[in-house]
Design a protein around this motif. Sequence first.
Motif, PDB file in Angstrom:
ATOM      1  N   SER A 663       0.661  48.157  55.881  1.00 39.01           N
ATOM      2  CA  SER A 663      -0.401  48.485  54.933  1.00 39.01           C
ATOM      3  C   SER A 663      -0.021  49.628  53.996  1.00 39.01           C
ATOM      4  O   SER A 663       0.895  50.400  54.268  1.00 39.01           O
ATOM      5  N   ARG A 664      -0.748  49.690  52.867  1.00 40.92           N
ATOM      6  CA  ARG A 664      -0.613  50.768  51.880  1.00 40.92           C
ATOM      7  C   ARG A 664       0.826  50.908  51.373  1.00 40.92           C
ATOM      8  O   ARG A 664       1.427  51.969  51.446  1.00 40.92           O
ATOM      9  N   ASN A 665       1.352  49.785  50.936  1.00 38.83           N
ATOM     10  CA  ASN A 665       2.630  49.753  50.254  1.00 38.83           C
ATOM     11  C   ASN A 665       2.450  48.970  48.952  1.00 38.83           C
ATOM     12  O   ASN A 665       1.316  48.864  48.442  1.00 38.83           O
ATOM     13  N   LYS A 666       3.513  48.428  48.426  1.00 42.04           N
ATOM     14  CA  LYS A 666       3.431  47.649  47.184  1.00 42.04           C
ATOM     15  C   LYS A 666       4.046  46.272  47.387  1.00 42.04           C
ATOM     16  O   LYS A 666       4.658  45.712  46.467  1.00 42.04           O
ATOM     17  N   PHE A 667       3.898  45.734  48.602  1.00 43.13           N
ATOM     18  CA  PHE A 667       4.412  44.395  48.860  1.00 43.13           C
ATOM     19  C   PHE A 667       3.657  43.394  47.996  1.00 43.13           C
ATOM     20  O   PHE A 667       2.430  43.527  47.776  1.00 43.13           O
ATOM     21  N   GLU A 668       4.369  42.374  47.553  1.00 39.05           N
ATOM     22  CA  GLU A 668       3.757  41.373  46.688  1.00 39.05           C
ATOM     23  C   GLU A 668       4.222  39.987  47.102  1.00 39.05           C
ATOM     24  O   GLU A 668       5.047  39.833  48.001  1.00 39.05           O
ATOM     25  N   GLY A 669       3.639  38.997  46.428  1.00 42.68           N
ATOM     26  CA  GLY A 669       3.953  37.628  46.798  1.00 42.68           C
ATOM     27  C   GLY A 669       3.041  37.140  47.909  1.00 42.68           C
ATOM     28  O   GLY A 669       2.060  37.788  48.284  1.00 42.68           O
ATOM     29  N   GLU A 670       3.366  35.973  48.449  1.00 44.72           N
ATOM     30  CA  GLU A 670       2.522  35.362  49.463  1.00 44.72           C
ATOM     31  C   GLU A 670       2.883  35.859  50.863  1.00 44.72           C
ATOM     32  O   GLU A 670       4.008  36.313  51.108  1.00 44.72           O
ATOM     33  N   ILE A 671       1.913  35.755  51.749  1.00 47.46           N
ATOM     34  CA  ILE A 671       2.167  36.049  53.159  1.00 47.46           C
ATOM     35  C   ILE A 671       3.036  34.920  53.709  1.00 47.46           C
ATOM     36  O   ILE A 671       2.669  33.751  53.599  1.00 47.46           O
ATOM     37  N   PRO A 672       4.189  35.215  54.261  1.00 44.04           N
ATOM     38  CA  PRO A 672       5.081  34.139  54.730  1.00 44.04           C
ATOM     39  C   PRO A 672       4.398  33.247  55.757  1.00 44.04           C
ATOM     40  O   PRO A 672       3.689  33.727  56.653  1.00 44.04           O
ATOM     41  N   ASN A 673       4.621  31.963  55.625  1.00 41.83           N
ATOM     42  CA  ASN A 673       4.071  31.027  56.601  1.00 41.83           C
ATOM     43  C   ASN A 673       4.619  31.284  58.003  1.00 41.83           C
ATOM     44  O   ASN A 673       3.984  30.981  59.014  1.00 41.83           O
ATOM     45  N   ALA A 674       5.814  31.896  58.062  1.00 36.18           N
ATOM     46  CA  ALA A 674       6.446  32.182  59.360  1.00 36.18           C
ATOM     47  C   ALA A 674       5.669  33.193  60.184  1.00 36.18           C
ATOM     48  O   ALA A 674       5.968  33.401  61.363  1.00 36.18           O
ATOM     49  N   ILE A 675       4.665  33.835  59.571  1.00 34.27           N
ATOM     50  CA  ILE A 675       3.860  34.804  60.314  1.00 34.27           C
ATOM     51  C   ILE A 675       3.237  34.150  61.543  1.00 34.27           C
ATOM     52  O   ILE A 675       2.997  34.792  62.570  1.00 34.27           O
ATOM     53  N   GLY A 676       3.003  32.854  61.473  1.00 39.62           N
ATOM     54  CA  GLY A 676       2.399  32.135  62.591  1.00 39.62           C
ATOM     55  C   GLY A 676       3.299  32.009  63.799  1.00 39.62           C
ATOM     56  O   GLY A 676       2.847  31.589  64.870  1.00 39.62           O
ATOM     57  N   GLU A 677       4.586  32.352  63.625  1.00 38.50           N
ATOM     58  CA  GLU A 677       5.502  32.275  64.755  1.00 38.50           C
ATOM     59  C   GLU A 677       5.395  33.478  65.678  1.00 38.50           C
ATOM     60  O   GLU A 677       5.922  33.462  66.794  1.00 38.50           O
ATOM     61  N   LEU A 678       4.714  34.543  65.228  1.00 40.16           N
ATOM     62  CA  LEU A 678       4.603  35.758  66.041  1.00 40.16           C
ATOM     63  C   LEU A 678       3.449  35.602  67.022  1.00 40.16           C
ATOM     64  O   LEU A 678       2.415  36.260  66.931  1.00 40.16           O
ATOM     65  N   LYS A 679       3.635  34.748  68.001  1.00 41.71           N
ATOM     66  CA  LYS A 679       2.531  34.348  68.871  1.00 41.71           C
ATOM     67  C   LYS A 679       2.099  35.431  69.837  1.00 41.71           C
ATOM     68  O   LYS A 679       1.096  35.290  70.522  1.00 41.71           O
TER      69      LYS A 679
END
Length: 829
Positions: A663-679
């Motif tokens: 949080s509180r950075n300047k990340f841009e673009g879409e949230i990677p779909n791979a986020i769902g792999e962090l089960k």
Amino acid sequence: MMMMMNCHQVYPTIATWENGTNCCSWSGVTCHPISGHVTAIDLTCGGLQGKINANSTLFSLSHMQSLNLAFNDFSNSQIPSPIGEFVNLTHLNLSFSNFQGEIPPQISHLFKLQSLDLSPSHYDEFQLKWKEGTWKRMLQNVTELRVLVLNYIDLSSTSMSSLNLSSSLITLSLDGTGLKGKLTDDILCLPNLQHLDLSGNFLHGQLPSLSCSSASLNVLQISYCELQGPIPPSFSNLTSLTLLDLSFNYLNGSIPSSLLTLPRLNVLLLRYNHLSGQIPNVFHQSNRFEELDLRENNIQGELPSTISNLQHLIHLDISRNKLEGPLPNKIAGFSNLAFLLLNDNLLNGTIPSWCFSLPSLVNLYLSNNKFTGHIPAISSYSLQGLSLGGNKLQGNISESIFNLVNLTYLSLSSNNFSGSVNFSLFSKFQNLERLYLSNLGQLSLNFESSVNYSFSRLEMLDLSSLGLTEFPKLSRKAVLESLILSNNKLNGKVPNWLHEIDSLHAVNLAQNSLTTPVDQFSRNYQLRYLDLSYNLLTAGISSSICNASSLQALVLSNNKLTGTIPPCEIFIQLELLNLGNNQIEDTFPHWLRTLPYLKVLVLRANKLHGPISIFKTKHGFPSLKIFDISSNNFSGPIPEDFIQSTSVLFKRIPTNFVIIDLSRNKFEGEIPNAIGELKALIGLNLSHNRLSGPIPQSMRNLIKLESLDLSSNMLTGRIPTELVNMNFLEVLNLSYNNLVGEIPQGKQFGTFTNDSYEGNLDLCGVKCREKHDDQPSPPSQTLWREDKFGFGWEAVAIGYGCGMVFGVVMGSFVFLIGKPKLLVRMFGG
């Protein structure tokens, strides 16, 4: 080698055997008195090494009845298959002899076998394995077995239901074999079974009610088995029991009173369960209890009045429960009691004098209760461990404490003492190994600046929260391993003597006014834990700190450090790094990804910037579990292959806590779909960035997630309805995005207020709230400060980072449990 540790002495028996002499005269060899045939060979602790060849003349001894090769070293070789040729064998012991691999099927040919022990040399991994067919044939063929010991041999391919056990069994020990299935009463009711150990297996489900009216069991051990439910009242049928161990399970309900009146029971171990209710007040005068361990349950109420009937008791542990009320003023007996552990309860009132006058008492632990008043005079000089910390004790420290010449452990921390005491008095304890004197209330602890305090055996010293303005001088010859001087008024630089104690492994100087350069500790080559957080450190971190290559935890948060982070690839043992809340100006330190054991990484609130570029390997950060780079100036997309590389670990251990805060950075673009792999993820904070696009539907796979903050971004589209199935989600913030459509309803989503969604003009639900143009953007719901996370993420870090090192220093932090703010400061939030 473990087998050698179990042999008090090695007897090279074979070296005494002489060719040309009668083998019946050889040491370790027994022959039949008439026929002269060899009937037994005992080479226990014989120093044997190498392998037993299949063509060895040993296997020609067809009249052999007993073979004992325990505690030797057969070099990880397999048990020879000709072992099955000993058709007259009744006793076989190959334990602790470093055999490995599959157990040969020929072992099932030993029809006359009465005793079999194959326990391995090492308990940390399976060395021997039964094939299911071999195991079943052995149980079917060897019907005269009386003793079967197979601890830590791989039986994971079999289940409890396949145990067709002989009714002649007297001893059965299958500790840590990987057995699975439900425990039934057949095995508990075997007519001749006296000793049963099924600990360390996967016997999920409840303890069975016994169908037999009585059983012959003397020893029953079923710890670490994931058992649930109550202890059945029918366990009172086990009238021959002398030892019962049901520890480290999930048992609940109250302790059956009939269990405490078993006529022969002298050891009852129920620690680390979920038992509740009061201890039944049923101890009779004819009891035989020597050890009663109820540690770490939810037991309530006062100590039962009949506890004084436990005249034979040596060990009483009811610590970490919810005992309340005062201790009884008088106890008749307890003359044999050596260990009295009642710490971490809700006991109150004054400490009765009998606690300090028991003639055999060795350890008295009453810490972390609500005791008041003065410490009574001490007349039990056999005491070696005394723990009174975390109470409300008052007045001067009793002078009689300093007569306890045998003390090895003393904790007086976190009380309301007054008066003063000279620190030199504590140096009288020549056997003292651990000393905790933090936060003593109004008591003044006096140090003499000209004295070098000498403790010949002291390994742990906690003098935190005492208002110290100077470092006490310790002898350079000290064997000190851990030093805690946090939350004092120390300033300037660290004295040289501290760097000259070669044994020092852990140093906590947090919450002072020190200006000492970090690289001053580069000379401490054995240092494993260093906490300098909440001081006045300035300037940069010198690369010389890399010389402290043994570091496992480095906490420098909440200072004024500047410059860059030096590359210390040599920190191969590092598990926790916290540089948060400084003024470090650098790009992301990619060298950290190569550290094999790094579990906790906190770089929050610095001036770090730039993109987190694509990693060169997909297996960076192989052990990372907590990742916090919030409140910096990182930019660019969220690196997808970072997520993919960390998910390799997270998939393997899906129940571990995992937290990510970008949080509180300047990340841009879409949230990677791979986020769902962090089960394994339980906390995810991507708020206050410039993220766009939809919320990935793959997030539905984050079934462990408890806190999700995506607020103050530019996310679009609908809220995926699949998120409703996140059954553990307790904190949700999607506010101030561009989300549209209906808010999903049902399950956890029914518990979230409009605050979770405000600032999304086109988002509608049952209670949609309009956004006012002048309404400011709210602060993000920082994951680590939610009430549901208890102490904050730092407590989670204790479980992940530096298990061994924290074990060394955590003794002084016990009083912090339940005090979130202090924990946050201790570990640098």
